[in-house]
Design a protein around this motif. Structure first.
Motif, PDB file in Angstrom:
ATOM      1  N   ARG A  62       0.829  -1.207   0.000  1.00 14.62           N
ATOM      2  CA  ARG A  62       0.000   0.000   0.000  1.00 14.62           C
ATOM      3  C   ARG A  62       0.861   1.253   0.000  1.00 14.62           C
ATOM      4  O   ARG A  62       0.554   2.240   0.682  1.00 14.62           O
ATOM      5  CB  ARG A  62      -0.937  -0.029   1.211  1.00 14.62           C
ATOM      6  CG  ARG A  62      -2.026  -1.093   1.026  1.00 14.62           C
ATOM      7  CD  ARG A  62      -2.716  -1.420   2.310  1.00 14.62           C
ATOM      8  NE  ARG A  62      -3.547  -0.330   2.784  1.00 14.62           N
ATOM      9  CZ  ARG A  62      -4.380  -0.451   3.807  1.00 14.62           C
ATOM     10  NH1 ARG A  62      -4.494  -1.589   4.445  1.00 14.62           N
ATOM     11  NH2 ARG A  62      -5.103   0.574   4.184  1.00 14.62           N
ATOM     12  N   GLU A  86      -0.946   4.500  -1.235  1.00 14.03           N
ATOM     13  CA  GLU A  86      -1.857   5.033  -0.216  1.00 14.03           C
ATOM     14  C   GLU A  86      -1.067   5.753   0.880  1.00 14.03           C
ATOM     15  O   GLU A  86      -1.465   6.811   1.365  1.00 14.03           O
ATOM     16  CB  GLU A  86      -2.683   3.908   0.432  1.00 14.03           C
ATOM     17  CG  GLU A  86      -3.772   3.330  -0.452  1.00 14.03           C
ATOM     18  CD  GLU A  86      -3.274   2.179  -1.304  1.00 14.03           C
ATOM     19  OE1 GLU A  86      -2.048   2.119  -1.613  1.00 14.03           O
ATOM     20  OE2 GLU A  86      -4.108   1.336  -1.679  1.00 14.03           O
ATOM     21  N   THR A  87       0.071   5.144   1.258  1.00  7.01           N
ATOM     22  CA  THR A  87       0.865   5.725   2.339  1.00  7.01           C
ATOM     23  C   THR A  87       1.443   7.073   1.931  1.00  7.01           C
ATOM     24  O   THR A  87       1.454   8.017   2.721  1.00  7.01           O
ATOM     25  CB  THR A  87       1.990   4.752   2.736  1.00  7.01           C
ATOM     26  OG1 THR A  87       1.395   3.481   3.014  1.00  7.01           O
ATOM     27  CG2 THR A  87       2.736   5.229   3.958  1.00  7.01           C
ATOM     28  N   ALA A 136      -1.172   9.643   1.928  1.00  7.19           N
ATOM     29  CA  ALA A 136      -1.537  10.026   3.290  1.00  7.19           C
ATOM     30  C   ALA A 136      -0.712  11.216   3.769  1.00  7.19           C
ATOM     31  O   ALA A 136      -1.160  11.994   4.607  1.00  7.19           O
ATOM     32  CB  ALA A 136      -1.363   8.846   4.234  1.00  7.19           C
ATOM     33  N   SER A 180      -1.226   9.685   9.795  1.00  6.61           N
ATOM     34  CA  SER A 180      -1.923   9.338   8.550  1.00  6.61           C
ATOM     35  C   SER A 180      -1.178   8.241   7.806  1.00  6.61           C
ATOM     36  O   SER A 180      -1.785   7.303   7.276  1.00  6.61           O
ATOM     37  CB  SER A 180      -2.035  10.555   7.634  1.00  6.61           C
ATOM     38  OG  SER A 180      -2.591  11.637   8.305  1.00  6.61           O
ATOM     39  N   ALA A 231      -2.585   4.506   6.884  1.00  2.41           N
ATOM     40  CA  ALA A 231      -2.742   4.129   5.479  1.00  2.41           C
ATOM     41  C   ALA A 231      -1.891   2.916   5.119  1.00  2.41           C
ATOM     42  O   ALA A 231      -2.221   2.169   4.197  1.00  2.41           O
ATOM     43  CB  ALA A 231      -2.376   5.305   4.587  1.00  2.41           C
TER      44      ALA A 231
END
Lengths: 204, 178
Positions: free
Chosen positions: A21, A24-25, A28, B62, B66
């Motif tokens: 991921r 996504e990270t 973020a 965050s 995630a």
């Protein structure tokens, strides 16, 4: 704090590599930065309002009056404070606002108390014992009624949402007392501060 | 009964504080309007000061959420938590509750919807969330506003108190809700 921050980010990247991921990270980061600015903006208005009201309370002598009432307790927890320190009134207001769940009033007032303690601090780069105690009072988050949690339970159709009030009060009181005790114990083992006149801002 | 009294105090406290402050100010002949503006200016300065600290904390949190690290922790520690009668679904709440208030509230709503509002998992989570405070946020904001860089024992005290709070929540929930 340096290590914790580094560790959280490192852990995220390693976990992202493992779960695949990574996109996504990375995203973020941008959404996180954005929401930090949103929170700061949101806080700006509320903070301005409460500090405005607090300034009136202070100039009219109201804070001094409240401070006088709680001075004996405050001096027990904050031994470095003088009897007439303006921080005492702020600390008292901060605690009351927390207890009643008015977190958007508690934060600005708590910050004001922190600024008063910073004025008395010998080394402006590191937290004094009193500052650590005030922080422990706030991180423990003592609250009489967890209003938002009850609201969520009620919204989901719980039979009796307020049954969690007593258990939560037990837990929150326990962790509050625990936080105060532990911060006072750790104070004894903590490296004492060095006065800033000897050691001018090294990492500023 | 006690709850209605506390509810009532909670909703009247803010207007009460405002009126009493303004009233005392007027009586003592304080220029309340100018004084308010003065204080409000300080408030804006504070919110600018804390912004970098907020960005640092919120980005890290965050990223952690995630990356899927919390799900990995669930797989790894599930059976260990079961020994203490802690459902594995509560683990994300235990991790995030010291980091982000809005995230933990979202997780709590998920759990309440998924398991039903009267289940043990929901009640345990409710106590855990209700007694929590976002330690790292408070540290960043309070110390950030005055520019303190060395947190000394405040950090360890905050973390230990959080752990103690979690243990107490589990103990109380097992005692009253099982």
């Amino acid at each position: 704090m340096n290590y914790i921050w580094f560790f959280i980010i490192l852990l995220s990247v390693i976990a992202a590599a493992y779960t695949g991921r990574i996109n996504e990270t990375v995203n973020a980061i941008w959404t996180g930065a954005q929401s930090a600015v949103e929170i700061a903006l949101y806080l700006a208005g509320i903070m301005a309002f409460w500090l405005g009201i607090m300034k009136i309370a202070q100039k009219s002598g109201l804070v001094a009056f409240i401070a006088k009432l709680v001075t004996p307790f405050a001096r027990l927890l904050f031994p470095d404070l003088k009897k007439d320190s303006p921080a005492i009134g702020d600390i008292a207001m901060n605690f009351s606002a927390n207890a009643f769940g008015l977190s958007n009033a508690a934060t600005p007032i708590g910050i004001k108390a922190m600024e008063e303690l910073q004025k008395l601090n010998k080394d402006k780069n590191s937290a004094s014992n009193d500052m650590c105690t005030l922080l422990a009072m706030n991180t423990a988050g003592f609250q009489l009624v967890p209003a938002t949690v009850i609201a969520v339970l009620a919204a989901c159709g719980a039979k009796n949402p307020s049954e969690i009030v007593l258990p939560t009060l037990l837990v929150t009181s326990f962790s509050f007392v625990f936080a105060i005790v532990i911060v006072k114990v750790l104070e004894k083992f903590s490296k004492p501060q060095i006065a800033s006149s000897l050691k001018e801002d090294s990492d500023d | 009964m006690i709850k209605t009294i506390i509810d009532c105090i909670s909703s009247w406290l803010i207007p009460f504080i405002i009126i009493v402050s303004l009233f005392c100010g007027i009586v003592k002949k304080v220029p309340v309007y100018e004084t308010f503006i003065d204080g409000a200016k300080d408030g804006l300065k504070v919110s600018v000061n804390i912004l970098p600290y907020l960005i640092a904390i919120i980005i890290a949190v965050s990223m952690l959420r995630a990356s899927g690290a919390i799900e990995l922790a669930q797989q790894a520690f599930g059976s260990f938590l079961a020994m203490f009668n802690i459902p594995v679904d509560v683990l994300p709440v235990m991790i995030v509750r010291s980091l982000s208030g809005s995230a933990v509230l979202g997780m709590f709503s998920d759990i309440a919807n998924q398991f039903g509002p009267d289940s043990f998992v929901t009640k345990l989570t409710a106590v855990m969330v209700g007694s929590s405070e976002t330690t790292f946020y408070v540290l960043a904001v309070y110390f950030g506003s005055v520019g303190v860089k060395k947190f000394r024992h405040a950090l360890l005290a905050g973390i230990l108190a959080d752990v103690a709070g979690i243990i107490a929540a589990v103990a109380v929930a097992n005692w009253l809700f099982l």
